[in-house]
Design a protein around this motif. Structure first.
Motif, PDB file in Angstrom:
ATOM      1  N   HIS B 134       0.850  -1.194   0.000  1.00  0.00           N
ATOM      2  CA  HIS B 134       0.000   0.000   0.000  1.00  0.00           C
ATOM      3  C   HIS B 134       0.887   1.247   0.000  1.00  0.00           C
ATOM      4  O   HIS B 134       2.021   1.234   0.506  1.00  0.00           O
ATOM      5  CB  HIS B 134      -0.864  -0.051   1.252  1.00  0.00           C
ATOM      6  CG  HIS B 134      -1.920   0.988   1.356  1.00  0.00           C
ATOM      7  ND1 HIS B 134      -1.655   2.280   1.748  1.00  0.00           N
ATOM      8  CD2 HIS B 134      -3.262   0.933   1.145  1.00  0.00           C
ATOM      9  CE1 HIS B 134      -2.779   2.967   1.782  1.00  0.00           C
ATOM     10  NE2 HIS B 134      -3.776   2.173   1.402  1.00  0.00           N
ATOM     11  N   GLY B 136       0.732   3.691   1.813  1.00  0.00           N
ATOM     12  CA  GLY B 136       1.116   4.008   3.189  1.00  0.00           C
ATOM     13  C   GLY B 136       2.298   3.191   3.654  1.00  0.00           C
ATOM     14  O   GLY B 136       3.156   3.684   4.403  1.00  0.00           O
ATOM     15  N   HIS B 153       2.314   4.183   9.489  1.00  0.00           N
ATOM     16  CA  HIS B 153       1.259   4.031   8.487  1.00  0.00           C
ATOM     17  C   HIS B 153      -0.072   3.952   9.232  1.00  0.00           C
ATOM     18  O   HIS B 153      -0.446   2.903   9.760  1.00  0.00           O
ATOM     19  CB  HIS B 153       1.547   2.752   7.674  1.00  0.00           C
ATOM     20  CG  HIS B 153       0.518   2.413   6.646  1.00  0.00           C
ATOM     21  ND1 HIS B 153       0.569   1.220   5.939  1.00  0.00           N
ATOM     22  CD2 HIS B 153      -0.565   3.071   6.193  1.00  0.00           C
ATOM     23  CE1 HIS B 153      -0.455   1.178   5.096  1.00  0.00           C
ATOM     24  NE2 HIS B 153      -1.156   2.283   5.235  1.00  0.00           N
ATOM     25  N   HIS B 155      -4.237   4.594   9.512  1.00  0.00           N
ATOM     26  CA  HIS B 155      -5.540   4.763   8.848  1.00  0.00           C
ATOM     27  C   HIS B 155      -6.571   5.214   9.878  1.00  0.00           C
ATOM     28  O   HIS B 155      -6.673   4.621  10.953  1.00  0.00           O
ATOM     29  CB  HIS B 155      -6.007   3.452   8.209  1.00  0.00           C
ATOM     30  CG  HIS B 155      -5.313   3.123   6.930  1.00  0.00           C
ATOM     31  ND1 HIS B 155      -5.791   2.203   6.033  1.00  0.00           N
ATOM     32  CD2 HIS B 155      -4.175   3.594   6.381  1.00  0.00           C
ATOM     33  CE1 HIS B 155      -4.979   2.112   4.989  1.00  0.00           C
ATOM     34  NE2 HIS B 155      -3.974   2.945   5.196  1.00  0.00           N
ATOM     35  N   ARG B 161      -4.490  -3.889  13.005  1.00  0.00           N
ATOM     36  CA  ARG B 161      -3.489  -3.751  11.957  1.00  0.00           C
ATOM     37  C   ARG B 161      -4.040  -4.240  10.633  1.00  0.00           C
ATOM     38  O   ARG B 161      -4.839  -5.164  10.564  1.00  0.00           O
ATOM     39  CB  ARG B 161      -2.233  -4.593  12.304  1.00  0.00           C
ATOM     40  CG  ARG B 161      -1.553  -4.222  13.602  1.00  0.00           C
ATOM     41  CD  ARG B 161      -0.987  -2.805  13.581  1.00  0.00           C
ATOM     42  NE  ARG B 161      -0.015  -2.552  12.538  1.00  0.00           N
ATOM     43  CZ  ARG B 161       1.301  -2.771  12.649  1.00  0.00           C
ATOM     44  NH1 ARG B 161       1.788  -3.233  13.776  1.00  0.00           N
ATOM     45  NH2 ARG B 161       2.125  -2.502  11.651  1.00  0.00           N
ATOM     46  N   SER B 174      -0.794  -0.996   7.919  1.00  0.00           N
ATOM     47  CA  SER B 174      -1.555   0.099   8.517  1.00  0.00           C
ATOM     48  C   SER B 174      -1.952  -0.216   9.954  1.00  0.00           C
ATOM     49  O   SER B 174      -2.232  -1.357  10.308  1.00  0.00           O
ATOM     50  CB  SER B 174      -2.797   0.395   7.686  1.00  0.00           C
ATOM     51  OG  SER B 174      -3.612  -0.749   7.608  1.00  0.00           O
ATOM     52  N   TYR B 274       2.832   8.650   7.221  1.00  0.00           N
ATOM     53  CA  TYR B 274       1.670   8.480   6.338  1.00  0.00           C
ATOM     54  C   TYR B 274       0.398   8.381   7.177  1.00  0.00           C
ATOM     55  O   TYR B 274       0.272   7.515   8.054  1.00  0.00           O
ATOM     56  CB  TYR B 274       1.808   7.218   5.487  1.00  0.00           C
ATOM     57  CG  TYR B 274       0.650   7.015   4.527  1.00  0.00           C
ATOM     58  CD1 TYR B 274       0.703   7.515   3.230  1.00  0.00           C
ATOM     59  CD2 TYR B 274      -0.490   6.307   4.913  1.00  0.00           C
ATOM     60  CE1 TYR B 274      -0.355   7.339   2.342  1.00  0.00           C
ATOM     61  CE2 TYR B 274      -1.556   6.121   4.027  1.00  0.00           C
ATOM     62  CZ  TYR B 274      -1.482   6.638   2.754  1.00  0.00           C
ATOM     63  OH  TYR B 274      -2.522   6.453   1.863  1.00  0.00           O
ATOM     64  N   GLN B 276      -3.859   8.391   6.635  1.00  0.00           N
ATOM     65  CA  GLN B 276      -4.988   8.346   5.686  1.00  0.00           C
ATOM     66  C   GLN B 276      -6.292   8.458   6.450  1.00  0.00           C
ATOM     67  O   GLN B 276      -6.555   7.703   7.380  1.00  0.00           O
ATOM     68  CB  GLN B 276      -4.955   7.040   4.890  1.00  0.00           C
ATOM     69  CG  GLN B 276      -6.110   6.905   3.907  1.00  0.00           C
ATOM     70  CD  GLN B 276      -5.964   5.684   2.991  1.00  0.00           C
ATOM     71  OE1 GLN B 276      -4.888   5.445   2.458  1.00  0.00           O
ATOM     72  NE2 GLN B 276      -7.032   4.937   2.832  1.00  0.00           N
TER      73      GLN B 276
END
Lengths: 337, 419
Positions: B134, B136, B153, B155, B161, B174, B274, B276
């Protein structure tokens, strides 16, 4: 009149999808708004068509009581008063910022003196129908969280036939009755079946596509979509809910049979105790209910989605604005040769 | 120094090399070389993605076509950039367009949610049997901070995870965050600090003793996991937005997306590479206009707050901000006032680190049905993001001796958009 014999009598093909429609005050005239940012007057007899350049999509419009004016509420927030019969209509009055954002509903008082508009700015406003000057803003007590007020887009408005009250309805399914004497909210209630927060899509679906009192004002009819399982695909059923004016109690919820998917975009109340709905969603239908009977007595399949409906004063003709750009004139009687 | 793995097998030596490459050395294994790495660490760039799930309509956002057959009822409004117009649904964002740019010529030729999301966040088409990391994970690995124990990373919203780091390994997968410290990240109430320190010291001694005789790739992973968890526990407050001021909570809004944007700000302030944030949902097959009114009104204010705050804190120059979806929506308005899936001509908005501000790259025709200038797809976009972050998007990860390109080698960045 025989609603079970309903058929399409005449079709007018416009260039763009239609949004709304009303029979005009003049004989043989139908007004409709389209996605081309215009309101149109179509003469059924000679097929002449006249444009009113609203420069906006128009869902709500109405006529002055003398039939000389047509009043449009645009998605650009402008309220415009037009000469209804002019050959090259130009606005008589333009109220540029009648609402911030869309005007969703326009109604005229029974005596013809007052216009009411509602919109996405959560506001209800009253206007002098003669010159378009603002009379009042009905906002309730917005600073008090428990007080009666609209806190979401207001979808529709209807004057009570006695001219002393007004009912407005919003996205959250809340209906408010306003007393016109002092312009205060009198009571509020919720049409639970016509609004829902879709947790999957995290959005509210609902709102009143129509609000209409019966002729003596004892009943209020509201339409929209119910039993929504997927808001963003429009998976739900068209519904018309009847409330008693006296106590706001829900009397009947009129549903399609067999079940249709979509919205009841238009409602007409026939003097012969008949409720007529126009449906759009998975396809288009006219739905007919006998007053007090929740299950549709008859459904007539339209060629495309219905988006609005009006009943002619003759009690026989229906105008249906459709998503394929066609204005369908239907007749509730058997076909004649 | 070589690790003394218990079996001393060649297979383990290779595995160890891969393992260290995956977990231990971070950006040091980039083929790009140490000088670039030093520069990267100095710049401390990071990426914020706002993912508008379901497919936001480009016509109601970044590429309006008012008064056309496809344009719908909304108008276009001027922005802070003369000549650049966006939808009236984004009045606050419009005031920030001098910090942002638009890419209006995207053709990903796809109308499937899953495939579109993969394209936009993995930079490649999904292929059976092929796993890619990804975006990320690529950022977390490439921009890894050796001095920051927080996951790289993130989210928002989410929990647990993800399984989205492919060959880069779970370290870069993530971590879902919901504005609260991760579950079980607090020292147990019946343990004093002193007892806890003694426990950990004992664990380390036992671990070292074991490793001196029976070190394996797995034991290294366990050790690293413990150390990462302990570091995370020390910085658990980084996840806790209740520590933000009441004023900021009010500015961002009490709804989920507002709170998620506030969480994102906090994560970026803690130098997470990162972050998101997803905002759902834009899959408006029915009543597209009413739903975009609702959703974009919710998006516009917090996003605007976030841009203001990043700018005021001097972080926007080092933070790449991208607002994307899995695809756009059809120019054609369907019978239910909806728009359907559409990947042939759509837009994204981006700005911040490495991006020319106020630019419009590419164009669609008068009613938005096709790209007529500078057509790009997800491959170009992925290269562009990495380049804007200061990475050489044509370089590769060295995974166990095998070169794995950061981005699809068949593409390159949109050079004219890069500073």
């Amino acid at each position: 009149m025989d609603f079970r014999q309903t058929h399409i009598e005449k079709t007018h093909k416009h260039t763009r999808p239609l949004i709304s429609c009303r029979f005009g005050p003049q004989p043989d005239c139908v007004f409709f708004a389209a996605e081309d940012f215009q309101l149109w007057r179509w003469n059924i007899s000679n097929n002449e068509k006249t444009a009113f350049n609203t420069d906006a999509w128009v869902r709500g419009f109405c006529f002055s009581r003398d039939g000389q004016r047509v009043i449009t509420g645009g998605y650009d927030g402008r309220l415009i008063i037009w000469p209804a019969t002019a050959t090259a209509p130009q606005p008589i009055h333009v109220i540029d910022k009648a609402h911030e954002g869309w005007i969703r509903g326009v109604a005229i008082s029974p005596d013809g003196s007052t216009l009411a508009t509602v919109g996405n700015d959560h506001m209800v406003r009253l206007w002098n129908a003669a010159d378009g000057t603002q009379i009042a803003e009905l906002k309730g007590h917005v600073n008090d969280e428990k007080a009666i007020a609209h806190r979401s887009h207001v979808y529709n408005v209807a004057f009570h036939p006695d001219g002393k009250a007004l009912v407005t309805g919003d996205l959250m399914g809340q209906l408010i009755e306003w007393r016109l004497a002092d312009r205060q909210p009198v009571r509020a209630w919720t049409a639970d079946s016509l609004s829902k927060y879709d947790k999957g899509f995290r959005a509210q679906i609902g709102g009143f596509r129509t609000l209409q009192f019966n002729s003596d004002g004892s009943r209020l009819f509201a339409s929209g979509i119910t039993a929504v399982t997927n808001a963003f695909a429009g998976i739900g059923n068209p519904s018309v809910v009847e409330f008693a004016r006296q106590d706001n109690k829900q009397l009947v919820e009129y549903l399609s049979q067999p079940k249709l998917q979509g919205v009841a975009w238009g409602v007409a109340l026939h003097p012969d105790d008949l409720i007529i709905g126009a449906h759009g969603g998975s396809n288009g239908n006219l739905m007919f209910w006998k007053a007090g009977e929740a299950t549709a007595a008859h459904q007539f399949r339209l060629p495309q989605n219905g988006r609005d409906l009006d009943l002619h004063p003759d009690g026989l003709q229906l105008a249906v604005a459709c998503s394929d750009g066609k204005l369908q004139i239907c007749r509730m009687d058997k076909k004649t040769s | 120094m070589d690790a003394r793995y218990a079996c001393q097998s060649t297979a383990h030596q290779i595995a160890r090399r891969g393992f260290l490459s995956l977990l231990g050395t971070g950006a040091a294994s980039l083929a790009a070389g140490p000088s670039l790495l030093a520069g990267l660490q100095q710049q401390r760039r990071r990426m914020l993605v706002i993912f508008l799930s379901g497919g936001v309509s480009q016509l109601e956002s970044w590429d309006p076509k008012p008064r056309t057959d496809t344009g719908g009822p909304f108008s276009a409004i001027p922005t802070a950039v003369p000549g650049m117009h966006i939808s009236e649904l984004l009045p606050k964002t419009a005031q920030h367009m001098n910090r942002l740019s638009l890419i209006r010529g995207i053709n990903t030729n796809n109308g499937d949610h899953g495939k579109g999301k993969y394209q936009m966040t993995y930079g490649r088409n999904q292929m059976p049997g092929v796993e890619n990391p990804h975006l990320g994970a690529v950022c977390a690995r490439s921009l890894e901070r050796s001095d920051n124990p927080l996951p790289g990373h993130i989210h928002i919203p989410g929990g647990g995870r993800g399984n989205n780091a492919a060959y880069l390994g779970p370290r870069y997968a993530s971590t879902g965050v919901n504005g609260k410290p991760p579950a079980n990240s607090q020292r147990l109430g019946n343990l004093t600090i002193e007892i806890d320190e003694r426990r950990n010291a004992f664990r380390r001694r036992a671990n070292e003793r074991f490793l001196s005789q029976r070190r394996t790739a797995e034991t290294d992973a366990y050790t690293q996991s413990f150390e990462q968890a302990q570091g995370l526990m020390e910085k658990r407050d980084a996840f806790d937005i209740s520590q933000e001021s009441a004023k900021d909570h009010a500015r961002y809004g009490s709804h989920d997306f507002g709170q998620h944007c506030l969480t994102a700000r906090r994560m970026l302030e803690h130098d997470v590479p990162y972050v998101q944030v997803s905002h759902t949902n834009y899959d408006t097959h029915n009543e597209n206009f009413s739903f975009h009114l609702e959703q974009l009104a919710e998006f516009d204010a917090p996003f605007s707050c976030l841009l203001t705050d990043l700018s005021d804190r001097g972080m926007l120059e080092s933070t790449l901000v991208v607002v994307m979806s899995e695809f756009g929506r059809t120019p054609r308005i369907n019978a239910r006032y909806g728009r359907d899936h559409w990947g042939k001509a759509w837009s994204i908005c981006l700005g911040g680190a490495g991006i020319q501000p106020g630019a419009v790259i590419g164009a669609t025709n008068t009613n938005g049905t096709e790209v007529v200038d500078r057509e790009v797809d997800h491959g170009h976009l992925f290269h562009t993001y990495l380049s804007a972050l200061g990475l050489d998007s044509s370089s590769s990860f060295n995974i166990g001796g095998r070169e794995q390109p950061l981005a699809d080698p068949a593409y390159g960045p949109i050079d004219e958009l890069l500073i």
